[in-house]
Design a protein around this motif. Structure first.
Motif, short mmCIF file in Angstrom:
data_model
loop_
_atom_site.label_atom_id
_atom_site.label_comp_id
_atom_site.label_asym_id
_atom_site.label_seq_id
_atom_site.Cartn_x
_atom_site.Cartn_y
_atom_site.Cartn_z
N GLU A 256 -1.78 5.95 10.76
CA GLU A 256 -1.43 4.52 10.74
C GLU A 256 -0.65 4.10 11.99
OE1 GLU A 256 1.83 6.62 8.29
OE2 GLU A 256 -0.30 6.88 8.76
N MET B 87 0.85 -1.20 0.00
CA MET B 87 0.00 0.00 0.00
C MET B 87 0.88 1.25 0.00
SD MET B 87 -3.00 1.17 2.71
CE MET B 87 -1.94 1.24 4.16
N ASN B 88 0.55 2.17 -0.86
CA ASN B 88 1.23 3.46 -0.88
C ASN B 88 0.60 4.33 0.21
OD1 ASN B 88 1.93 6.17 -1.37
ND2 ASN B 88 2.34 5.74 -3.53
N ILE B 89 1.31 4.46 1.35
CA ILE B 89 0.75 5.12 2.53
C ILE B 89 0.37 6.56 2.22
CG2 ILE B 89 1.32 5.99 4.83
CD1 ILE B 89 0.83 3.11 5.00
N GLU B 90 1.25 7.30 1.57
CA GLU B 90 0.97 8.72 1.34
C GLU B 90 -0.18 8.92 0.36
OE1 GLU B 90 1.99 10.93 3.34
OE2 GLU B 90 3.22 9.40 4.32
N GLN B 91 -0.29 8.04 -0.62
CA GLN B 91 -1.42 8.13 -1.54
C GLN B 91 -2.72 7.81 -0.82
OE1 GLN B 91 -1.23 9.11 -4.91
NE2 GLN B 91 -3.44 9.32 -4.57
N ALA B 92 -2.68 6.81 0.07
CA ALA B 92 -3.87 6.45 0.84
C ALA B 92 -4.29 7.60 1.76
CB ALA B 92 -3.61 5.18 1.65
N ARG B 93 -3.31 8.26 2.37
CA ARG B 93 -3.61 9.40 3.24
C ARG B 93 -4.23 10.55 2.43
NH1 ARG B 93 -0.67 9.41 7.52
NH2 ARG B 93 1.24 8.90 6.38
N ASN C 125 -5.86 10.30 -0.41
CA ASN C 125 -7.20 9.89 -0.82
C ASN C 125 -8.20 10.02 0.32
OD1 ASN C 125 -6.18 9.31 -3.34
ND2 ASN C 125 -6.10 7.10 -3.02
N ARG D 205 0.49 10.89 11.62
CA ARG D 205 0.46 9.56 11.01
C ARG D 205 -0.62 8.68 11.66
NH1 ARG D 205 5.10 7.85 8.41
NH2 ARG D 205 4.99 5.82 9.44
#
Length: 217
Positions: free
Chosen positions: A35, A1-7, A9, A33
């Motif tokens: 997560e 999972m791309n954490i920064e992209q998920a954040r 979104n 963060r």
């Protein structure tokens, strides 16, 4: 999972469309963060539009609800804040970035210990977690500039409203499933407190708040 992209979104697709438009709040959600405050087994749910299980039958509020409540409370840098229902410590962390001092109350020892560890890792030295239920507040530390109830209650007890400074605000989710509403109380004077209904939502009950007796026929 791309954490920064998920954040990204989460903020753009869940939070901003829910009328969270305060730039300072959005920037904070991008920086803190989330997560790191989610149990390891639930990391995949950190940015999903849902309540995240924390164990012991408890959950984190959905991201959009956390964000909207934070925006509506309008915490300022010089203020002292009381939170009821620490959970993982994420909301306490958000409050800690905006306030001078935060005291957060958590009934459950395991969650209180986890929240302390999460907050320490996040470097929040102005946030204190105390292991106790919050239905009567914390009069010895009050009055407070702001109070956040991070969960739902049948109604806000007078004891909590009495701990607001003049100009102080309290935000909570009141009611009974399936009808609950986020409400903002503001102390207008020593004698008067206003109440404003903000938005409909449903959230898990906070521990320690008595349910009203219901008659059955």
């Amino acid at each position: 999972m791309n954490i920064e992209q998920a954040r990204f979104n989460m903020i753009e697709q869940q939070i901003r469309p829910w009328d969270v438009l305060d730039g300072a709040v959005l920037s904070l959600l991008a920086a803190v963060r989330r997560e790191d405050f989610v149990p390891t087994a639930m990391k995949a749910l950190a940015f999903v539009d849902t309540e995240v299980p924390l164990g012991e039958g408890q959950v984190m509020l959905a991201p959009r609800v956390e964000a909207r409540m934070l925006q509506e409370l309008k915490v300022q840098r010089h203020e002292t804040v009381l939170e009821v229902g620490t959970g993982s410590g994420f909301v306490a962390a958000l409050l800690g970035h905006r306030a001078q001092r935060v005291i957060s109350l958590e009934c459950r020892p395991t969650l209180a210990a986890q929240a302390r560890a999460n907050l320490q890792r996040a470097g929040l030295s102005n946030v204190e977690v105390r292991e106790q239920c919050g239905s009567t507040g914390l009069a010895e530390e009050g009055p407070f500039d702001a109070v956040m109830l991070s969960g739902s209650v049948p109604s806000v007890p007078k004891a909590l409203l009495d701990q607001l400074k003049v100009g102080g605000r309290l935000i909570a989710i009141e009611g009974h499933e399936p009808v609950m509403c986020a409400v903002l109380y503001t102390r207008q004077s020593e004698q008067a407190v206003s109440r404003e209904e903000l938005f409909d939502t449903v959230a898990q009950r906070l521990d320690g708040f008595p349910e009203p007796t219901r008659f059955t026929f």
